[in-house]
Design an enzyme around this catalytic site. Sequence first.
Site, PDB file in Angstrom:
ATOM      1  N   GLU A  29      -5.376  -1.623  -3.480  1.00  0.00           N
ATOM      2  CA  GLU A  29      -4.346  -0.238  -4.059  1.00  0.00           C
ATOM      3  C   GLU A  29      -4.553  -0.409  -5.531  1.00  0.00           C
ATOM      4  OE1 GLU A  29      -2.368   3.520  -5.729  1.00  0.00           O
ATOM      5  OE2 GLU A  29      -2.304   2.668  -3.004  1.00  0.00           O
ATOM      6  N   ASN A  75      -4.268   5.622   3.940  1.00  0.00           N
ATOM      7  CA  ASN A  75      -3.443   6.807   4.190  1.00  0.00           C
ATOM      8  C   ASN A  75      -3.753   6.950   2.724  1.00  0.00           C
ATOM      9  OD1 ASN A  75      -1.268   8.302   3.772  1.00  0.00           O
ATOM     10  ND2 ASN A  75       0.084   7.261   3.642  1.00  0.00           N
ATOM     11  N   CYS A 101      -1.801  13.223   5.104  1.00  0.00           N
ATOM     12  CA  CYS A 101      -1.376  14.421   5.388  1.00  0.00           C
ATOM     13  C   CYS A 101      -1.603  15.883   4.697  1.00  0.00           C
ATOM     14  CB  CYS A 101       0.461  14.380   4.475  1.00  0.00           C
ATOM     15  SG  CYS A 101      -0.067  13.886   2.701  1.00  0.00           S
TER      16      CYS A 101
END
Length: 135
Positions: A29, A75, A101
């Site tokens: 990340e 993600n 999403c």
Amino acid sequence: ARRLLELYCGQGTFTFFAAPVIECGLGIEINAQAIATAQATAQDLGFAHLSFKATDATALKQDVLNFEPDLILVNPPRRGLQKTVELIRDIQPKHFIYSSCSAETTTSRPSARSSSIVCGTCASTSRATWPRCSA
């Protein structure tokens, strides 16, 4: 899966869920604060087989290739995978999970040879091609 690579891992939520059933996990990340939280959580939970790095995954290409993940979970942010598409193609994991999403980011995805691919929007599964998500 034995070796999980989670790209865009944030605080490592998916890696922590998988921790009891994987040999080792690596979360990447770019947000250093999120990685610090993931590292502290891994230590608190006694998950020595998990590691987290604060960087852009493409900057660690050789390290990621050497890690040899058989499962990659992504993600990504709303902008999608962008530069990591080539990295995923180079790794050619046995399994690939894409969670999103945003339906827009699921329309142009890399295909992975001999991979199980799960659409994070509708949970459909496909072999070797991206599922057409109608969600």
